[in-house]
Scaffold this active site. Structure first.
Site, short mmCIF file in Angstrom:
data_model
loop_
_atom_site.label_atom_id
_atom_site.label_comp_id
_atom_site.label_asym_id
_atom_site.label_seq_id
_atom_site.Cartn_x
_atom_site.Cartn_y
_atom_site.Cartn_z
CB SER A 99 41.52 -1.24 30.16
OG SER A 99 42.09 -1.25 28.13
CG ASP A 148 34.66 -0.23 26.02
OD1 ASP A 148 35.33 -0.56 25.12
OD2 ASP A 148 34.77 -0.85 26.69
CG HIS A 161 38.02 1.45 27.24
ND1 HIS A 161 37.70 -0.33 27.43
CD2 HIS A 161 39.64 1.26 27.00
CE1 HIS A 161 38.22 -0.62 27.61
NE2 HIS A 161 39.55 0.13 27.47
#
Length: 341
Positions: free
Chosen positions: A111, A247, A275
């Protein structure tokens, strides 16, 4: 006479990561370290901390020295009023590795941590053996609407409200109900991790650091930092991209676009994952990381080659993949706001 033969399994001993601290530039930096062997750096996402990696860190530590820092403003690290840009985080990773006497490393970023990993490779290519980007931020402007809202001025007020009695438990209850309703959708898979991260934010310095970090990379229009215009610089670096097909924070289309823009990169999509694919299937994740490291030679930094790449820049001929994906990359590079870092 026949005998039953047991498979020749490698003995596995539990290696528990150790929490350690180093003070750098006057700020205490926390990190968890485990194992021995070639070094791997695990960089977590926004609002998260190094414990998110515990399962995969323990497994990877069977063969590698695995360092998982708490980014400044996160986890057990200090949370000062400071620069929380991706460039500053990349500097922090450089400084920590230097203090630990680690000269080169395979960098794994999730991320926001994926954006930091990419920035680290851009700023300090001589320190990078390989890049592994997991649901990475910074590909193009699209991002979950909740993060756009949280980046607004009132977003900080909403985080402050979590400190009021019963507010956080109420939000967590709503989240659990939502997780049950959405089931195995991307949102359903990601909600438990979002609630876990949310639980750390009521502490004032943590919420302030979260807001500063978020606003450095996201505004109401989406992500304000993009790596697409510099992906071509990874030409000599082995790159593995990992994305969850569901995601709900950073769409899987970003993984395909990054793959198209990064010459020679590999893309692995975890079907049904959200995610956090390394939470959904840690064994597969670890096996993929190990295979990638075993099958690739470390990057060789060539300053003259880098100069030539910078002079030439990125061209349409550098892109790979389906026509639609290549067009999306070019469109994003033309229209998205770019980091001037």
């Amino acid at each position: 006479m026949t005998t039953d033969q047991k498979p020749n399994l490698r003995p596995v001993r539990e290696i528990v990561p150790t929490l350690e601290y180093r003070t750098i530039h006057g700020y205490r930096r926390a990190f968890r370290v485990a194992g021995s062997g070639p070094p791997i750096l695990l960089i977590h996402g926004i609002g998260d901390n190094s414990t998110t990696w515990t399962t995969v860190q323990t497994k990877l530590a069977q063969r590698f020295t695995v360092i998982a820092p708490d980014l400044l403003g996160h986890g057990k690290s200090d949370k000062p009023r400071a620069d929380y840009s991706v460039a500053a985080y990349a500097n922090g990773m450089r400084d920590l590795l230097s203090v630990l006497d680690i000269e080169r490393v395979t960098v794994v970023g999730h991320s926001l941590g994926g954006g930091v990993a990419m920035q680290f490779a851009y700023q300090f290519p001589q320190l990078v053996d390989r890049l592994i980007l997991v649901g990475a931020g910074g590909v193009t402007k699209d991002v979950n609407v909740a993060l756009r809202i949280a980046s607004l001025p009132m977003g900080s007020e909403a985080l402050a409200a979590l400190r009021l009695p019963m507010v956080l438990p109420a939000v967590q209850l709503v989240g659990r109900v939502g997780g049950a309703l959405f089931g195995k959708t991307g949102v359903g898979r990601d909600i438990p991790n979002m609630l876990r991260i949310l639980a750390d934010l009521p502490e004032p310095t943590a919420s302030s650091a979260f807001a500063r970090t978020l606003r450095a990379v996201v505004d109401w229009r989406g992500q304000v930092v993009t790596m697409l215009d510099r992906c071509y610089l990874t030409e000599s670096v082995p790159v593995q991209l990992i994305w969850g097909s569901k995601d709900s924070v950073i769409p899987v289309s970003h993984g395909r676009m990054a793959h198209a823009a990064m010459p020679g990169s590999q893309l692995e999509i975890f079907e049904g994952s959200g995610h956090f694919p390394f939470h959904d299937d840690p064994d597969r994740f670890v096996a993929l990381v190990e295979t990638f490291i075993d099958s690739t030679a470390p990057a060789t930094h060539d300053q003259e080659a880098l100069r030539n790449l910078l002079r030439t820049g990125v061209t349409e001929a550098d892109l790979t993949g389906p026509t639609g994906t290549r067009a999306a990359v070019l469109d994003a590079m033309d229209t998205d706001e770019r980091s001037a870092t």
